[in-house]
Write an enzyme that holds these catalytic residues in place. Structure first.
Site, PDB file in Angstrom:
ATOM      1  CG  ASN A  61     -36.520  81.681  -6.490  1.00  0.00           C
ATOM      2  OD1 ASN A  61     -35.705  82.116  -7.288  1.00  0.00           O
ATOM      3  ND2 ASN A  61     -36.437  81.914  -5.194  1.00  0.00           N
ATOM      4  CD  GLU A  63     -39.290  84.439  -2.869  1.00  0.00           C
ATOM      5  OE1 GLU A  63     -39.376  85.564  -2.365  1.00  0.00           O
ATOM      6  OE2 GLU A  63     -38.452  83.578  -2.506  1.00  0.00           O
ATOM      7  CB  CYS A  72     -39.336  75.688  -6.624  1.00  0.00           C
ATOM      8  SG  CYS A  72     -39.654  75.481  -4.881  1.00  0.00           S
ATOM      9  CD  GLU A  74     -35.483  73.489  -7.919  1.00  0.00           C
ATOM     10  OE1 GLU A  74     -36.218  74.499  -7.815  1.00  0.00           O
ATOM     11  OE2 GLU A  74     -34.732  73.119  -7.006  1.00  0.00           O
ATOM     12  CB  CYS A 111     -38.514  71.783  -2.066  1.00  0.00           C
ATOM     13  SG  CYS A 111     -39.746  71.934  -3.370  1.00  0.00           S
ATOM     14  CB  CYS A 114     -38.657  70.630  -7.013  1.00  0.00           C
ATOM     15  SG  CYS A 114     -39.250  72.336  -7.003  1.00  0.00           S
TER      16      CYS A 114
HETATM   17  N1  THU Z   1     -36.682  77.435  -3.822  1.00  0.00           N
HETATM   18  C1  THU Z   1     -36.515  77.020  -5.103  1.00  0.00           C
HETATM   19  O1  THU Z   1     -36.758  77.751  -6.062  1.00  0.00           O
HETATM   20  N2  THU Z   1     -36.077  75.755  -5.285  1.00  0.00           N
HETATM   21  C2  THU Z   1     -35.763  74.887  -4.290  1.00  0.00           C
HETATM   22  O2  THU Z   1     -35.415  73.752  -4.579  1.00  0.00           O
HETATM   23  C3  THU Z   1     -35.855  75.293  -2.900  1.00  0.00           C
HETATM   24  C4  THU Z   1     -36.434  76.630  -2.651  1.00  0.00           C
HETATM   25  C5  THU Z   1     -37.141  78.820  -3.608  1.00  0.00           C
HETATM   26  C6  THU Z   1     -38.532  78.943  -3.065  1.00  0.00           C
HETATM   27  C7  THU Z   1     -38.468  80.312  -2.423  1.00  0.00           C
HETATM   28  O3  THU Z   1     -38.719  81.282  -3.439  1.00  0.00           O
HETATM   29  C8  THU Z   1     -37.025  80.458  -1.993  1.00  0.00           C
HETATM   30  O4  THU Z   1     -36.295  79.462  -2.688  1.00  0.00           O
HETATM   31  C9  THU Z   1     -36.816  80.264  -0.495  1.00  0.00           C
HETATM   32  O5  THU Z   1     -37.369  79.087  -0.065  1.00  0.00           O
END
Ligand code: THU
Length: 162
Positions: A61, A63, A72, A74, A111, A114
């Site tokens: 991820n 941010e 994310c 994925e 999520c 994704c």
């Molecule tokens: N996140 C992912 O990278 N993948 C997921 O399937 C769920 C959430 C990340 C997004 C954000 O940077 C952190 O997790 C918290 O939500």
């Protein structure tokens, strides 16, 4: 009005029940955690995508201070595959997570956005993508396809119909 029910299927396994290729893919997803950029959530996600020729592509991820601009793990991995290896088929994706502030006890669950992207690549390559959701206690939830994780997927025929 008729009430309908939907069933889905998946496997629950201990890590050591998986074959060596899948164990290595989960290990690769754990390595991907090291370069997650998650200063705002403290929640790092690592993904590794296995291609049909054996290549593994990592994502994590990323941010952003403007929160919706982040992405994310994925999708970072899947879009990299789409950009760099558009003609390869995706065999499997492994996903794991690590939090700075608490012990994660459950499987990381991708999520909806994704899952939708996984569905797109399944449709594009015309074959299923196996999904390995790794829990830090070394339990793994396995789905044979995103179809099992995302009911009522929005697919291209919806667009082409009109
Ligand atoms: N996140 C992912 O990278 N993948 C997921 O399937 C769920 C959430 C990340 C997004 C954000 O940077 C952190 O997790 C918290 O939500």
């Amino acid at each position: 009005m008729i009430k309908q029910e939907l069933t889905t299927s998946f496997y629950l396994a201990d890590l050591n029940e998986l074959n060596s290729e899948e164990i290595e893919l989960i290990e690769d997803a754990k390595i991907a955690l090291d370069s997650a950029y998650s200063p705002y959530s403290g929640f790092s996600v690592g993904a590794s995508v296995l291609l049909n020729d054996g290549k593994k592509i990592r994502g994590n991820n990323q941010e952003n201070v403007a929160y919706p601009s982040g992405l994310c793990a994925e999708r970072v991995a899947l879009f990299y595959v789409g950009a760099q290896f558009p003609n390869h088929k995706i065999k499997t994706i492994a996903i794991t997570a690590l939090s700075k502030s608490f012990e994660i006890e459950d499987y990381i669950s991708p999520c909806g956005a994704c899952r939708q992207v996984m569905a797109e690549y399944e449709e594009k390559q015309d074959s299923k993508i196996r999904i390995l959701l790794h829990s830090p206690n070394n339990k793994v939830l396995i789905a044979d396809s995103v179809e099992d994780l995302l009911p009522f997927i929005f697919k291209s025929p919806f667009l082409k119909k009109y």
